[in-house]
Design a protein around this motif. Structure first.
Motif, PDB file in Angstrom:
ATOM      1  N   THR B 355       0.680  -0.979  -0.081  1.00 51.59           N
ATOM      2  CA  THR B 355      -0.060   0.669  -0.464  1.00 51.59           C
ATOM      3  C   THR B 355       0.796   1.193   0.297  1.00 51.59           C
ATOM      4  OG1 THR B 355       0.038   0.235   2.243  1.00 51.59           O
ATOM      5  CG2 THR B 355      -1.547  -0.790   0.991  1.00 51.59           C
ATOM      6  N   VAL B 356       2.133   1.173   0.442  1.00 48.75           N
ATOM      7  CA  VAL B 356       2.160   2.922   0.389  1.00 48.75           C
ATOM      8  C   VAL B 356       3.634   2.841  -0.600  1.00 48.75           C
ATOM      9  CG1 VAL B 356       5.053   3.402   1.626  1.00 48.75           C
ATOM     10  CG2 VAL B 356       3.397   2.488   2.863  1.00 48.75           C
ATOM     11  N   ILE B 357       3.812   1.766  -1.531  1.00 47.78           N
ATOM     12  CA  ILE B 357       3.828   1.978  -2.827  1.00 47.78           C
ATOM     13  C   ILE B 357       3.126   2.252  -3.756  1.00 47.78           C
ATOM     14  CG2 ILE B 357       4.567   0.544  -4.924  1.00 47.78           C
ATOM     15  CD1 ILE B 357       6.292  -0.979  -3.170  1.00 47.78           C
ATOM     16  N   GLU B 358       1.953   2.001  -3.390  1.00 47.77           N
ATOM     17  CA  GLU B 358       0.745   2.040  -4.565  1.00 47.77           C
ATOM     18  C   GLU B 358       0.649   3.619  -4.033  1.00 47.77           C
ATOM     19  OE1 GLU B 358      -0.093   0.142  -6.220  1.00 47.77           O
ATOM     20  OE2 GLU B 358      -2.278   2.481  -7.236  1.00 47.77           O
ATOM     21  N   ASP B 359       0.464   4.243  -2.545  1.00 47.57           N
ATOM     22  CA  ASP B 359      -0.521   5.000  -1.827  1.00 47.57           C
ATOM     23  C   ASP B 359      -0.044   5.793  -0.612  1.00 47.57           C
ATOM     24  OD1 ASP B 359      -2.152   7.406  -1.812  1.00 47.57           O
ATOM     25  OD2 ASP B 359      -4.268   7.018  -2.043  1.00 47.57           O
ATOM     26  N   PRO B 360       1.294   6.449  -1.050  1.00 46.12           N
ATOM     27  CA  PRO B 360       2.208   6.426   0.711  1.00 46.12           C
ATOM     28  C   PRO B 360       1.154   7.541   1.379  1.00 46.12           C
ATOM     29  CG  PRO B 360       3.171   7.515  -1.166  1.00 46.12           C
ATOM     30  CD  PRO B 360       2.154   6.316  -2.061  1.00 46.12           C
ATOM     31  N   HIS B 361       0.255   8.026   1.309  1.00 43.80           N
ATOM     32  CA  HIS B 361      -0.879   8.585   2.430  1.00 43.80           C
ATOM     33  C   HIS B 361      -1.695   8.847   1.834  1.00 43.80           C
ATOM     34  CE1 HIS B 361       2.928  10.847   2.673  1.00 43.80           C
ATOM     35  NE2 HIS B 361       2.771  11.948   1.062  1.00 43.80           N
ATOM     36  N   GLY B 362      -2.109   7.269   1.462  1.00 41.56           N
ATOM     37  CA  GLY B 362      -3.675   7.082   1.880  1.00 41.56           C
ATOM     38  C   GLY B 362      -4.064   6.625   2.696  1.00 41.56           C
ATOM     39  N   THR B 363      -5.439   6.003   3.595  1.00 41.93           N
ATOM     40  CA  THR B 363      -6.400   5.976   4.560  1.00 41.93           C
ATOM     41  C   THR B 363      -5.124   4.644   5.495  1.00 41.93           C
ATOM     42  OG1 THR B 363      -7.880   5.917   3.421  1.00 41.93           O
ATOM     43  CG2 THR B 363      -8.332   5.108   5.426  1.00 41.93           C
ATOM     44  N   ILE B 364      -5.050   3.635   4.350  1.00 38.57           N
ATOM     45  CA  ILE B 364      -4.441   2.387   5.014  1.00 38.57           C
ATOM     46  C   ILE B 364      -2.880   2.691   5.416  1.00 38.57           C
ATOM     47  CG2 ILE B 364      -3.147  -0.168   4.589  1.00 38.57           C
ATOM     48  CD1 ILE B 364      -6.194   0.040   3.164  1.00 38.57           C
ATOM     49  N   SER B 365      -2.388   3.282   4.669  1.00 32.42           N
ATOM     50  CA  SER B 365      -1.218   3.494   5.063  1.00 32.42           C
ATOM     51  C   SER B 365      -0.687   4.548   6.257  1.00 32.42           C
ATOM     52  CB  SER B 365       0.267   4.416   3.756  1.00 32.42           C
ATOM     53  OG  SER B 365      -0.196   3.472   2.679  1.00 32.42           O
ATOM     54  N   THR B 366      -1.846   4.961   5.978  1.00 33.44           N
ATOM     55  CA  THR B 366      -1.829   6.273   7.318  1.00 33.44           C
ATOM     56  C   THR B 366      -1.811   6.008   8.827  1.00 33.44           C
ATOM     57  OG1 THR B 366      -2.541   7.823   5.000  1.00 33.44           O
ATOM     58  CG2 THR B 366      -2.235   8.172   8.208  1.00 33.44           C
ATOM     59  N   VAL B 367      -3.020   4.749   8.610  1.00 28.56           N
ATOM     60  CA  VAL B 367      -3.339   4.197   9.810  1.00 28.56           C
ATOM     61  C   VAL B 367      -2.639   2.747  10.725  1.00 28.56           C
ATOM     62  CG1 VAL B 367      -5.154   2.456  10.645  1.00 28.56           C
ATOM     63  CG2 VAL B 367      -6.090   4.415   8.741  1.00 28.56           C
ATOM     64  N   PHE B 368      -2.137   2.628   9.366  1.00 35.28           N
ATOM     65  CA  PHE B 368      -0.485   1.353   9.447  1.00 35.28           C
ATOM     66  C   PHE B 368       0.318   1.827   9.804  1.00 35.28           C
ATOM     67  CE2 PHE B 368      -3.982  -1.779   7.947  1.00 35.28           C
ATOM     68  CZ  PHE B 368      -2.728  -2.999   8.850  1.00 35.28           C
ATOM     69  N   SER B 369       0.362   3.446  10.095  1.00 34.91           N
ATOM     70  CA  SER B 369       1.823   4.422  10.588  1.00 34.91           C
ATOM     71  C   SER B 369       1.479   4.973  11.944  1.00 34.91           C
ATOM     72  CB  SER B 369       2.583   4.673   9.095  1.00 34.91           C
ATOM     73  OG  SER B 369       1.518   6.128   9.042  1.00 34.91           O
TER      74      SER B 369
END
Lengths: 308, 436
Positions: B355-369
């Motif tokens: 997900t981070v590669i696809e969209d570094p600031h998307g919902t999933i990436s943000t939540v997991f970070s």
């Protein structure tokens, strides 16, 4: 202050299980204090509390009259029942490490180790790894690291397990010498003959409670039953026995002798004196053997626990 | 009494003096190099295999489009029937026979067949297919009166220039570079936790099995011992990593000077990605762009965040490893407790990779970070793409909070567990230990 260590109403729960129930003991200075009890009675828990490995739920431990402090570990030397050393570490390095953990400086630790290694004639082990030593040899090292910081309180949990009789004797003498030099020793064991031999005070713990404590001699006095073991020779042993049985409570005795004598345990009532008994016996027979029966630690142990 | 330095020193020295540790330190790079060389060698061997493909083209207008290359030789056969051609191809040990029956352009596409002894490789088939497709499309276009030169002339490639609203120019090159930075940081943490977490666990178990633990904790607090163990082992780990980096650099420089260009042939896919991105950048200002990209990377932020997230994340997991080690008597009993520790870690790496590669600031990436067990890895992967400082700080605070909680929890388990022998504890019992 005559007690080096005191526990006051120490209780400890593990979940729903009560390991210690308001246990109070007093360990007098320069004594060898036997902490006795069956397996699972709570001895090890009490020892761990004294070593601040576990904390009591309620109650207090006093060392020299002061509540125990974390820093007090340097005054205590502890040889646990579950003991061991780092297998792949060299003897000298390991002993130095453990000494430094007890608060000794490197040079002081080294000096004392040299003293002990010379004393026990194990100096040539310095660069060996523990795994190269036999169990008995490792036990000696373990003993040295327990005592080398000259603690005023020494706690030994089954110290003689793993030693052959010669080394056990050596360690026993060392313990006595440490006591004479001013240390106080708490000694937990199942081996009643070593209690008999070493301890001057005992406490008996059973099912989380202390059920007996005090000076071993005093305890023996209270447990003595005014019973005497006698060996008698007469023309007619049967008649003699009947005449004694008419007057006293008698049970057969068993001891070794070279004569064909009548062996009896004779219990006097509370007011009876040995001289009364002797007078009675000498009138009818030759008294070859006369000895007061004093309960030994093992008898007291078994009897007290069965009564509870 | 603070014995922490003493414990750290012992743990460190024991680890780095350990024979298997020394051997692994120097053997691993050699094994890695051998492995890469082997892969490179095998790839080149694979590429060197020359395949002969017989083409029986009964239409007569498709066979010219098959041009022989170094790896594939097309042998055209004609004037024979299918059976003869098959026998011939088989006799000559050809890779296969492509049969194009005599059919008009409109229908020939559905009757083409490939005969071979073994099932043919996917890449060969798709290469044959695309050659035929291209040729047939061209022929059909020509038949409909379209000028092929016109089509050729109208082909266009485009490389979109990117710029953020603030006016910072970025490019694909930059994205690839960010990916590498983030990916390397996240992956490094992952590897570090797995390798040295296990080492900590083993060293706790060793103390239990050698029965020295009670001797030690009559002198030091269990938490001191645990932290000393974790820090000492980590320092040993850092030493090992440093040696690897130095060895890697030495080897790299040495091989560059000895083999020169040859090294570039054994590329990893990541390197291929970079060189692909770079291959579009012929002009000097594009090379300039790479340097610009590099300088626009939030380097200071990256380094500080790397250190903080790395340390907190690593300590979080390694204290769990220490607790597991304390709870059991031997390594085989660790399995059931390992799973809940490994799962979030693997999840973090996968979230990072996909997900981070696809969209570094998307919902999933943000939540997991923000989730503490995945945040160290995921956040480290996100940061090169520019994460607002407040997000980093909140994530770090959550992580530190959890870290303190976990260390407390692990210390409790540790304190009780190191004195427990015998039966393997259940989760329920572990929970009870917290109250002891």
């Amino acid at each position: 202050m005559n007690n080096l260590l005191e526990t006051k109403e120490v209780s400890k729960y593990f979940g729903d299980f009560q390991a210690l129930d308001a246990v109070s003991i007093q360990v007098p200075k320069h004594s060898i204090f036997g902490l006795l009890g069956p397996n699972g009675a709570g001895k090890t828990t009490l020892i761990r509390i004294i070593n601040q490995i576990t904390m009591p739920d309620t109650g207090l431990v006093l060392l020299d009259g002061e509540p125990l402090q974390p820093n007090d570990v340097k005054y205590i030397g502890y040889l646990p029942e579950e003991r061991g050393l780092y297998k792949s570490m060299k003897v000298g390095e390991q002993a130095l490490y453990l000494a430094q953990l007890k608060g000794l400086s490197y040079s002081e630790a080294k000096k004392r180790l040299n003293y002990w290694f010379d004393k026990l004639e194990i100096g040539h082990w310095w660069d060996k790894k523990i795994e190269e030593l036999s169990k008995g040899m490792a036990q000696k090292i373990q003993f040295v690291v327990t005592v080398m910081h000259q603690p005023k309180l020494l706690i030994f949990d089954e110290p003689f397990s793993g030693f052959d009789p010669i080394n056990a004797n050596l360690i026993k003498d060392e313990i006595l010498q440490l006591r004479d030099e001013g240390a106080t020793v708490i000694f937990s064991t199942h081996r009643m003959e070593s209690v008999e031999e070493l301890c001057d005070h005992i406490a008996l713990i059973h099912e989380s409670k202390k059920i007996l404590d005090g000076k071993l001699i005093d305890i023996k006095r209270t447990y003595k039953t005014n019973t005497f073991e006698v060996g008698l020779v007469s023309d007619d042993n049967m008649a003699l026995k009947q005449s004694i049985e008419a007057k006293f409570k008698v049970t057969p005795a068993d001891f070794k002798s070279i004569h064909d004598d009548l062996k009896l345990n004779i219990a006097l009532d509370a007011n009876g004196t040995p001289n009364d008994l002797l007078t009675f016996l000498t009138a009818q027979s030759q008294v070859l053997h006369f000895k007061e029966l004093i309960p030994n630690a093992s008898d007291i142990f078994i009897q007290t626990i069965q009564n509870n | 009494m603070n014995h922490l330095p003493l414990i750290i020193k012992r743990e460190y020295l024991t680890k780095v003096r350990n024979k298997s540790f020394i051997i692994m330190t120097f053997l691993s790079p050699i094994i890695m190099i051998a492995l890469f060389s082997l892969i490179g060698y095998l790839t080149s061997v694979n590429n060197e295999t020359v395949r002969t493909i017989y083409v029986l083209d009964e239409t007569g207008f498709l066979s010219e489009s098959f041009k022989s290359t170094e790896q594939t030789i097309y042998t055209k056969v004609s004037e024979v029937d299918l059976e003869t051609a098959k026998t011939l191809a088989n006799q000559e040990n050809a890779y296969g026979l492509l049969h194009i029956p005599n059919q008009p352009i409109e229908t020939v596409s559905s009757v083409v067949k490939f005969y071979s002894e073994e099932s043919p490789s996917l890449s060969i088939i798709s290469s044959l297919e695309s050659t035929l497709e291209n040729k047939l499309s061209e022929l059909k276009l020509q038949n409909n009166g379209v000028d092929l030169a016109l089509i050729e002339a109208s082909k266009t490639t485009i490389d979109i220039n990117q710029e953020s609203f603030e006016g910072v120019k970025t490019s694909k090159v930059g994205s690839v570079m960010k990916l590498i930075f983030g990916g390397a940081a996240g992956y490094l943490l992952f590897m570090f936790i797995i390798i040295y977490g296990n080492m900590i666990m083993r060293s706790v178990i060793e103390e239990k099995t050698s029965r020295i633990i009670e001797v030690i904790i009559s002198s030091v607090k269990p938490i001191q011992l645990m932290l000393g163990k974790i820090i000492g082992t980590s320092l040993a780990g850092i030493t090992q990593f440093a040696i690897w980096i130095v060895l890697g650099l030495v080897f790299f420089i040495a091989s560059m000077s000895i083999f020169g260009v040859e090294m570039s042939q054994t590329q990893t896919p990541q390197q291929a990605l970079v060189s692909e991105a770079l291959s579009n950048t012929d002009s000097p200002d594009k090379i300039q762009m790479i340097f610009n990209e590099f300088s626009t990377l939030p380097l200071g932020n990256l380094v500080i965040a790397f250190i903080l997230f790395f340390i907190c994340g690593y300590l979080l997991y390694s204290s769990l490893y220490a607790a597991i080690g304390a709870a059991v008597d031997n390594e085989t009993d660790t399995q059931q407790f390992m799973l809940p520790v490994i799962m979030p870690l693997i999840l973090a790496v996968y979230v990072g990779m996909f997900t981070v590669i696809e969209d570094p600031h998307g919902t999933i990436s943000t939540v997991f970070s923000f989730i503490p067990f995945t945040s160290p890895v995921v956040m480290l992967m996100r940061i090169p793409f520019g994460v607002p400082i407040w997000q980093q700080i909140i994530s770090l605070l959550i992580l530190i909070g959890t870290f303190i909680g976990i260390v407390w929890f692990a210390a409790k388990i540790y304190r009780v567990g190191i004195l427990m022998y015998g039966k393997k504890p259940t989760y329920k019992e572990l929970f009870k230990w917290l109250k002891y």
